[in-house]
Design an enzyme around this catalytic site. Structure first.
Site, PDB file in Angstrom:
ATOM      1  N   TYR A   1       1.003  -1.000  -0.201  1.00  0.00           N
ATOM      2  CA  TYR A   1      -0.156   0.079  -0.004  1.00  0.00           C
ATOM      3  C   TYR A   1       0.708   1.132   0.119  1.00  0.00           C
ATOM      4  CZ  TYR A   1      -4.234   2.558   1.007  1.00  0.00           C
ATOM      5  OH  TYR A   1      -5.320   3.365   0.853  1.00  0.00           O
TER       6      TYR A   1
ATOM      7  N   LYS B   1     -21.031 -19.881 -10.241  1.00  0.00           N
ATOM      8  CA  LYS B   1     -20.135 -19.730 -11.539  1.00  0.00           C
ATOM      9  C   LYS B   1     -18.766 -19.242 -11.232  1.00  0.00           C
ATOM     10  CE  LYS B   1     -21.153 -19.579 -15.942  1.00  0.00           C
ATOM     11  NZ  LYS B   1     -22.083 -20.390 -16.879  1.00  0.00           N
TER      12      LYS B   1
END
Length: 469
Positions: A121, A176
């Site tokens: 970060y 899915k």
């Protein structure tokens, strides 16, 4: 009872599995009465666990597969009717599995200290951001983009259940995403849009496309799905794939290649009837034509898609034929039936009018156009979309490998040529010595499938000049 009414009597399946906790008197034969009641109603016994036993009673948990929610409830009531048997709890295993959702997002690296945080970060990530801003191609190497697929739906055509909206579609999209990960190693995320406006869907997908390497459109009703896919293919440079169309078409094509081998007929010579003129039916017809099929009779709820009709949309008009009539008329002397429609629409009587060595693909889910056992002596090859019958035609054989291949070679799109090659790759995994009426398509758990499909897709993409690496 009519021929078609038999079609709703389904075999027991784990999709209607229940756990029943019962308290029985600790006497010989007590459990047998329970199992006998389950069997008499048509349930399929699974695991029986002994939870507790005393001199007076036993506490057991019994797993039972049913053919429907109604039959599951009938089984529970049947057990409750047995003297000296107390049903303490009933739980639906499918609902239990979905509690809390089926997917999570995990970090690939551990943040264990200040140095890790500084690189992953701020401030270190700023250098990565600038590098990508200067050269957007680096996003494929330095972010999740190269391995991530958006599963986009508006919930307008969920499975065979209809317009359930975005929240109703979410469990399917989660499933899915699981399949993308387990079978293709791809990170996929459900994007269920709260709009069914074509332009809004197109604009939304375009705006979020920078995050994703590809877009899998799912459960969007026809004919809007055709326009949405066409526009997105034109306006984005990443693979766009409507699985209800092309995934279904690929696996159907693969199964048909091998079924025709078994009956020694050629794709060019057979008469094919397709029942269902929505997304799947139209895509199957296009792919069959691309592969060499000459005679395709498409039917919808009003019968044969005929040039004599004035109610056809543009997609149907492409396949309109001179002959007209009902599905029964279309079936006469037909070599191949492909059903992507509704339960019970095909009768044994219709099948009996088909050509010798008929092939029937009844793929409506969860209830096929005809139950296989009703025509087992009338057809040469039978396939469905269900896992409890041989020859399951399931899209999971196609879409993980298709996207794996497309993303690995950075293909800008997915073409019919790539789909045909994918179908051929799937079909090739059933060797001549393994081919039989009950084995025309590999198992969805065959670890070779995604790799074979990926390689075929990449080869086709490079041959067509649309691969970028």
């Amino acid at each position: 009872m009519t021929e078609s009414s038999h079609a709703t009597k389904l075999n027991p399946s784990s999709s209607f599995s229940v756990k029943i906790r019962v308290k029985l008197r600790n006497r010989a034969g007590a459990l047998a009465k329970v199992t006998g009641a389950i069997a008499s109603i048509g349930g399929s016994l699974g695991e029986i666990s002994l939870l507790e036993r005393t001199l007076d009673f036993t506490l057991r948990e019994i797993t039972v597969d049913a053919g429907s929610t109604e039959q599951a409830e009938e089984i529970v009531q049947g057990i409750k009717s047995i003297p000296n048997v107390e049903v303490l709890d009933v739980s639906d295993k499918t609902f239990d599995l979905h509690k809390g959702g089926k997917i999570t997002i995990d970090s690939k690296i551990a943040i264990k200290g200040q140095s890790d945080l500084a690189m992953a970060y701020t401030p270190g990530v700023g250098r990565i951001c600038k590098a990508i801003a200067e050269n957007p191609e680096k996003a494929f190497d330095l972010t999740i983009k190269n391995n991530t697929v958006a599963i986009v739906t508006d919930g307008s055509a969920v499975l065979g259940l209809g317009n359930l909206g975005p929240l109703g579609a979410l469990p399917v999209m989660e499933g899915k995403a699981m399949l993308f990960k387990d079978f293709g190693g791809l990170d996929a995320f459900p994007v269920c849009l709260d709009t069914q406006d074509t332009e809004e869907i197109i604009e939304t997908v375009k705006r979020m496309a920078p995050v994703f390497g590809g877009v899998n459109l799912e459960d969007i009703s026809a004919p809007r799905c055709f326009e949405i896919e066409r526009r997105l293919k034109e306006e984005l440079d990443i693979p766009i794939f409507h699985d209800d169309q092309h995934g279904t078409a690929i696996v159907t094509q693969a199964a048909l290649y091998n079924a025709l081998k078994w009956v020694k007929k050629s794709l060019e010579d057979v008469r094919i009837a397709i029942n269902g003129a929505g997304a799947a039916g139209v895509a199957i017809a296009h792919l069959l034509q691309e592969a060499g099929a000459k005679t395709i009779i498409m039917c919808d709820s009003k019968g044969i898609v005929s040039t004599k009709r004035s109610d056809l949309n543009a997609a149907k008009q492409e396949f309109a034929v001179a002959e007209s009539g009902s599905l029964a008329d279309a079936m006469k002397n037909t070599d191949v039936f492909i059903g992507v429609s509704v339960p019970g629409v095909l009768t044994p009587g219709m099948v009996s009018t088909m050509a010798k060595d008929a092939i029937v693909f009844a793929m409506a889910n969860p209830i096929p156009e005809i139950q296989p056992e009703l025509v087992s002596d009338r057809v040469a090859v039978m396939a469905t979309g269900r896992s409890d019958y041989p020859n399951q035609i399931n899209n999971v054989l196609a879409f993980p490998g298709v996207f794996r291949g497309a993303l690995d070679c950075r293909a800008r799109s997915i073409t019919r040529k790539m789909c045909i090659e994918a179908a051929g790759a799937i079909a090739s995994l059933v060797s001549p010595t393994e081919l039989s009426p009950h084995n025309i398509i590999p198992s969805v758990f065959d670890a070779r499938v995604a790799t074979a499909v990926s390689a075929a897709v990449q080869q086709a993409a490079r041959a067509e000049g649309i691969a970028q690496c």
